[in-house]
Design a protein around this motif. Structure first.
Motif, PDB file in Angstrom:
ATOM      1  N   HIS A   1       4.139  41.403  -6.573  1.00  0.00           N
ATOM      2  CA  HIS A   1       4.701  42.447  -7.441  1.00  0.00           C
ATOM      3  C   HIS A   1       3.605  42.913  -8.385  1.00  0.00           C
ATOM      4  N   THR A   2       3.188  44.166  -8.237  1.00  0.00           N
ATOM      5  CA  THR A   2       2.082  44.681  -9.066  1.00  0.00           C
ATOM      6  C   THR A   2       2.565  45.453 -10.279  1.00  0.00           C
ATOM      7  N   GLY A   3       3.821  45.880 -10.285  1.00  0.00           N
ATOM      8  CA  GLY A   3       4.293  46.769 -11.347  1.00  0.00           C
ATOM      9  C   GLY A   3       4.391  46.085 -12.694  1.00  0.00           C
ATOM     10  N   ASP A   4       3.782  46.695 -13.690  1.00  0.00           N
ATOM     11  CA  ASP A   4       3.939  46.194 -15.059  1.00  0.00           C
ATOM     12  C   ASP A   4       4.799  47.149 -15.874  1.00  0.00           C
ATOM     13  N   CYS A   5       5.456  48.070 -15.205  1.00  0.00           N
ATOM     14  CA  CYS A   5       6.420  48.934 -15.876  1.00  0.00           C
ATOM     15  C   CYS A   5       7.436  49.383 -14.847  1.00  0.00           C
ATOM     16  N   GLY A   6       8.595  49.835 -15.314  1.00  0.00           N
ATOM     17  CA  GLY A   6       9.647  50.203 -14.378  1.00  0.00           C
ATOM     18  C   GLY A   6      10.821  50.827 -15.096  1.00  0.00           C
ATOM     19  N   LEU A   7      12.042  50.413 -14.710  1.00  0.00           N
ATOM     20  CA  LEU A   7      13.243  51.054 -15.236  1.00  0.00           C
ATOM     21  C   LEU A   7      13.330  50.966 -16.746  1.00  0.00           C
ATOM     22  N   HIS A   8      13.002  49.802 -17.308  1.00  0.00           N
ATOM     23  CA  HIS A   8      13.159  49.602 -18.752  1.00  0.00           C
ATOM     24  C   HIS A   8      11.834  49.632 -19.502  1.00  0.00           C
ATOM     25  N   GLN A   9      10.717  49.596 -18.794  1.00  0.00           N
ATOM     26  CA  GLN A   9       9.393  49.588 -19.427  1.00  0.00           C
ATOM     27  C   GLN A   9       8.637  50.821 -18.964  1.00  0.00           C
ATOM     28  N   LYS A  10       8.420  51.772 -19.865  1.00  0.00           N
ATOM     29  CA  LYS A  10       7.826  53.055 -19.489  1.00  0.00           C
ATOM     30  C   LYS A  10       6.387  53.213 -19.960  1.00  0.00           C
ATOM     31  N   GLU A  11       5.940  52.390 -20.876  1.00  0.00           N
ATOM     32  CA  GLU A  11       4.630  52.583 -21.485  1.00  0.00           C
ATOM     33  C   GLU A  11       3.655  51.482 -21.052  1.00  0.00           C
TER      34      GLU A  11
ATOM     35  N   GLU B   1       9.567  47.573  -2.413  1.00  0.00           N
ATOM     36  CA  GLU B   1       9.586  48.624  -3.428  1.00  0.00           C
ATOM     37  C   GLU B   1       8.172  49.141  -3.630  1.00  0.00           C
ATOM     38  N   GLU B   2       8.076  50.278  -4.286  1.00  0.00           N
ATOM     39  CA  GLU B   2       6.795  50.973  -4.369  1.00  0.00           C
ATOM     40  C   GLU B   2       5.734  50.181  -5.128  1.00  0.00           C
ATOM     41  N   ASP B   3       6.127  49.224  -5.940  1.00  0.00           N
ATOM     42  CA  ASP B   3       5.144  48.445  -6.697  1.00  0.00           C
ATOM     43  C   ASP B   3       4.934  47.057  -6.085  1.00  0.00           C
TER      44      ASP B   3
ATOM     45  N   PRO C   1      -2.002  50.449 -13.555  1.00  0.00           N
ATOM     46  CA  PRO C   1      -2.125  50.020 -12.162  1.00  0.00           C
ATOM     47  C   PRO C   1      -3.530  49.565 -11.792  1.00  0.00           C
ATOM     48  N   GLU C   2      -4.547  50.079 -12.498  1.00  0.00           N
ATOM     49  CA  GLU C   2      -5.915  49.644 -12.179  1.00  0.00           C
ATOM     50  C   GLU C   2      -6.114  48.172 -12.541  1.00  0.00           C
ATOM     51  N   TRP C   3      -5.450  47.712 -13.586  1.00  0.00           N
ATOM     52  CA  TRP C   3      -5.517  46.289 -13.930  1.00  0.00           C
ATOM     53  C   TRP C   3      -4.808  45.463 -12.859  1.00  0.00           C
ATOM     54  N   ALA C   4      -3.661  45.963 -12.403  1.00  0.00           N
ATOM     55  CA  ALA C   4      -2.924  45.260 -11.355  1.00  0.00           C
ATOM     56  C   ALA C   4      -3.775  45.144 -10.096  1.00  0.00           C
ATOM     57  N   SER C   5      -4.472  46.201  -9.757  1.00  0.00           N
ATOM     58  CA  SER C   5      -5.323  46.187  -8.573  1.00  0.00           C
ATOM     59  C   SER C   5      -6.425  45.148  -8.695  1.00  0.00           C
ATOM     60  N   GLN C   6      -7.021  45.075  -9.871  1.00  0.00           N
ATOM     61  CA  GLN C   6      -8.097  44.101 -10.082  1.00  0.00           C
ATOM     62  C   GLN C   6      -7.574  42.675  -9.987  1.00  0.00           C
ATOM     63  N   ARG C   7      -6.406  42.426 -10.571  1.00  0.00           N
ATOM     64  CA  ARG C   7      -5.820  41.088 -10.509  1.00  0.00           C
ATOM     65  C   ARG C   7      -5.528  40.682  -9.066  1.00  0.00           C
TER      66      ARG C   7
ATOM     67  N   HIS D   1      10.358  55.573  -6.206  1.00  0.00           N
ATOM     68  CA  HIS D   1      10.798  56.446  -7.296  1.00  0.00           C
ATOM     69  C   HIS D   1       9.624  57.353  -7.683  1.00  0.00           C
ATOM     70  N   ASN D   2       8.985  57.093  -8.789  1.00  0.00           N
ATOM     71  CA  ASN D   2       7.943  58.011  -9.251  1.00  0.00           C
ATOM     72  C   ASN D   2       6.799  57.245  -9.911  1.00  0.00           C
ATOM     73  N   ARG D   3       6.212  56.318  -9.150  1.00  0.00           N
ATOM     74  CA  ARG D   3       5.038  55.601  -9.641  1.00  0.00           C
ATOM     75  C   ARG D   3       3.940  55.705  -8.578  1.00  0.00           C
ATOM     76  N   PRO D   4       3.342  56.886  -8.475  1.00  0.00           N
ATOM     77  CA  PRO D   4       2.414  57.141  -7.363  1.00  0.00           C
ATOM     78  C   PRO D   4       1.210  56.215  -7.324  1.00  0.00           C
ATOM     79  N   GLU D   5       0.713  55.774  -8.464  1.00  0.00           N
ATOM     80  CA  GLU D   5      -0.464  54.905  -8.461  1.00  0.00           C
ATOM     81  C   GLU D   5      -0.145  53.535  -7.871  1.00  0.00           C
ATOM     82  N   TYR D   6       1.038  53.027  -8.147  1.00  0.00           N
ATOM     83  CA  TYR D   6       1.452  51.759  -7.546  1.00  0.00           C
ATOM     84  C   TYR D   6       1.732  51.940  -6.054  1.00  0.00           C
TER      85      TYR D   6
END
Length: 413
Positions: free
Chosen positions: A341-351, A226-228, A355-361, A92-97
């Protein structure tokens, strides 16, 4: 009175059918009108990437249809062999993930033998540049031609004449909004951004197995991501081990799940463990591997998928397993997940998307898990009952226009 209601419903159905037919005919016209008809048939194009025109929705639509028709394979000259594994990524539109996923793929063993198929429902120069920057394997981009981005003020986007989500049916009928006759099971009217993911998933499933030319002779599984998502370095090694285990010990396993939602918890202990069970939305929708045989089973249930009132593709699949597909789908599951699964936001969570935290984890987790990579063999840790798991449908999919468009993806355009 009853005659007038029947007449109104018939007129509404005819109107909806006309809209969908217009969309499908315009698709065919756009494809056939492409000036470059070289390579029609079974040819695979490499290089000469379709340049996207973002000037207006109709111009962007033309770019989408041209790209889907030409199917340019990036890096085809560099990696001429047939793919040993196909990965299909819904974007979709989460380029950093997306960058994190691509980074993880680059570190995967034997990645040069993969075909990566990126299926987009949001179109931008940034995302195209990210994907086209991949150099380590063959890459194909396909584009969902009924994206809301292409139809910002009409179905399948959000038509200003559509009924507001929370209006009552009585008031909707009084106001005469377009879809007044068709709320969902909970009395709500469609929201285009909610319906798009289920549409995209079903279109992608069909397009990959039926229309992607480079896959016409492919007999393996396609793994859906998926992208994340983020894959582990021994992803392909584990996939091959699961294929061998299925061949020898679980020939009735319909699907593979290379991921789960437990992250890297107890990974070293679970690294070589698998289990068999019935497919469940909340457990087996990540790193899901589907064969052509199972694809045909799913397409035989197209009408059930397209009319089931749940906007989630995975909950809809769980409904099909054991209903339309009479024998519930059996899945072979990796206990030590090879997909994170790295995404901490998506269809219902926009804020608060970080992604830098996800990468570190992920990097910290991989350091702790590295001793469990590349197990020599797999061990069955459990064999659970394979049965239909009923659930309460979530709604969001009551509009007859969505049903008709969804059902038409399987028809030749």
């Amino acid at each position: 009175m009853r005659f007038r209601l029947l007449k109104r419903n018939l007129l509404a159905l005819l109107g909806v059918s006309f809209i969908v037919l217009t969309l499908l005919v315009s698709t065919r016209v756009l494809i056939v009108s492409d000036n470059d008809t070289s390579g029609a048939g079974n040819a695979v194009h490499s290089g000469n990437v379709v340049k996207f025109n973002f000037g207006s929705p109709p111009q962007l639509s033309q770019s989408v249809y041209n790209a889907n028709y030409k199917q340019c394979i990036h890096n085809a000259d560099k990696y001429p062999e047939e793919p040993r594994l196909v990965l299909v990524v819904q974007v979709h539109n989460r380029p950093e993930y997306l960058k994190l996923l691509i980074k993880s793929l680059e570190k995967a063993a034997e990645v040069h033998s993969f075909l990566l198929v990126f299926s987009h429902d949001y179109f931008s120069e940034e995302i195209n540049a990210i994907v086209q920057g991949i150099t380590y394997c063959k890459v194909l981009q396909i584009y969902f031609p009924f994206s809301t981005q292409l139809y910002p003020n009409e179905f399948p986007g959000q038509d200003p004449r559509d009924c507001p989500r929370d209006i009552s049916k009585d008031n909707a009928l009084k106001t005469g909004c377009l879809n007044a006759e068709h709320p969902d099971s909970y009395g709500h009217y469609r929201e285009a951004f909610i319906t798009q993911t289920k549409h995209h998933w079903w279109w992608k499933l069909h397009f990959v197995w039926e229309r992607v030319q480079v896959m016409q002779g492919y007999s393996g599984f396609a793994i859906f991501l998926e992208e994340d998502n983020y894959i582990l370095p021994d992803f392909f090694h584990f996939y091959k081990s699961m294929i061998e285990y299925r061949k020898n010990s679980c020939p009735d396993c319909d699907m593979l799940a290379l991921g789960n939602h437990n992250g890297l918890t107890d990974f070293n202990k679970l690294s070589n463990k698998v289990l068999t069970t019935g497919w469940m939305s909340t457990k087996h929708n990540i790193g899901m591997a589907i064969s052509r045989e199972v694809y045909y089973k799913l397409m035989g249930c197209s009408n059930d998928y397209c009319t089931y009132d749940d906007y989630n593709w995975d909950w809809t699949l769980q409904h099909l397993s054991g209903t339309c597909i009479s024998k519930p789908l059996k899945v072979l599951v990796a206990q030590g997940s090879r997909v994170l699964h790295t995404g901490d936001c998506g269809l219902h969570q926009k804020e608060n998307c970080r992604p830098e935290w996800a990468s570190q984890r992920v990097e910290e987790g991989l350091q702790m898990a590295k001793d469990g990579f590349f197990p020599q063999s797999l061990v069955l840790s459990g064999a659970e009952a394979v049965e239909h798991k009923a659930h309460v449908k979530n709604g969001g999919w009551g509009d007859i226009r969505d049903h008709i468009l969804c059902n038409n993806y399987a028809k030749r355009l």
